[in-house]
Design a protein around this motif. Structure first.
Motif, PDB file in Angstrom:
ATOM      1  N   ASN A   1     -22.882 -16.602  19.204  1.00 35.02           N
ATOM      2  CA  ASN A   1     -24.099 -16.781  20.425  1.00 35.02           C
ATOM      3  C   ASN A   1     -23.455 -17.754  21.355  1.00 35.02           C
ATOM      4  OD1 ASN A   1     -26.053 -16.922  22.064  1.00 35.02           O
ATOM      5  ND2 ASN A   1     -27.534 -17.853  20.409  1.00 35.02           N
TER       6      ASN A   1
ATOM      7  N   VAL B   1     -22.886 -12.632  23.795  1.00 34.07           N
ATOM      8  CA  VAL B   1     -23.048 -12.703  22.481  1.00 34.07           C
ATOM      9  C   VAL B   1     -21.936 -11.772  22.093  1.00 34.07           C
ATOM     10  CG1 VAL B   1     -24.684 -11.926  20.420  1.00 34.07           C
ATOM     11  CG2 VAL B   1     -25.426 -12.903  22.534  1.00 34.07           C
TER      12      VAL B   1
ATOM     13  N   THR C   1     -32.685 -11.365  22.358  1.00 34.05           N
ATOM     14  CA  THR C   1     -32.070 -12.541  22.954  1.00 34.05           C
ATOM     15  C   THR C   1     -33.529 -13.147  22.990  1.00 34.05           C
ATOM     16  OG1 THR C   1     -32.728 -11.221  24.903  1.00 34.05           O
ATOM     17  CG2 THR C   1     -30.320 -11.467  24.305  1.00 34.05           C
TER      18      THR C   1
ATOM     19  N   ILE D   1     -30.578 -16.601  19.642  1.00 37.36           N
ATOM     20  CA  ILE D   1     -30.812 -15.236  19.346  1.00 37.36           C
ATOM     21  C   ILE D   1     -31.215 -14.970  17.912  1.00 37.36           C
ATOM     22  CG2 ILE D   1     -28.974 -14.362  20.822  1.00 37.36           C
ATOM     23  CD1 ILE D   1     -27.407 -13.813  18.337  1.00 37.36           C
TER      24      ILE D   1
END
Length: 171
Positions: free
Chosen positions: A61, A44, A124, A67
């Motif tokens: 992402n 990320v 996450t 996420i």
């Protein structure tokens, strides 16, 4: 009546080694899980783009799972003390997507306090919260300290604690 039979030395050694190997096995499992979590979070990316009087903070992402709860932590510089404020992104950023949020570079135009993006926080797919420092690019697990996760240096963190940080959370 005879005394208690404590077993033989080889039985004691065997029991001790079995306990040690079980402990080592659990340690290796936890270490591998942490590596997997860090590997996913490291995919990320976050950065800022400046365009005139507007700063856009973007998040990409690159991981395999979505996420959630992404937000940018912005320092308001030039006011009384150190003030940090959260600005939220989209609720959900799918794999391969980029999301962004715009903040003005100053609150009320020239001469007013500056808004400086410090870090991006996100969760996450497994629910672990992470912080990506926009200045250094460093990645930290959220919550180890209440100030360092904001992307501040240790010196600024001590100063912030002394000034009793005011955090304003935007909905």
């Amino acid at each position: 009546m005879s005394g208690i039979d404590w077993g033989s030395a080889p039985a004691w050694v065997s029991a001790f080694l079995t306990s040690g190997s079980l402990g080592l096995g659990f340690y290796i499992l936890l270490r591998d899980r942490r590596k997997e979590e860090i590997t996913e979070a490291a995919k990320v990316f976050a950065w800022t783009e400046h365009d005139g009087d507007v700063t856009t903070t973007k998040i990409l992402n690159g991981s395999a799972s979505p996420i959630t709860s992404a937000q940018v932590l912005v320092e308001i510089r030039g006011g009384n003390g150190l003030v940090l404020e959260n600005y939220g992104f989209n609720e959900l950023v799918m794999p391969g997507e980029t999301a962004g949020i715009q903040t003005d570079r100053r609150i009320d135009g020239p001469g007013s306090p500056k808004l400086i993006p410090w870090s991006v926080e996100f969760a996450t797919g497994d629910g672990t919260r992470w912080v990506r420092d926009l200045w250094t690019g460093g990645l930290h697990r959220h919550g180890y300290t209440n100030v360092l996760h904001a992307g501040l240096s240790r010196r600024k963190a001590r100063k912030a604690r002394r000034e009793r940080i005011k955090r304003i959370t935007r909905a």
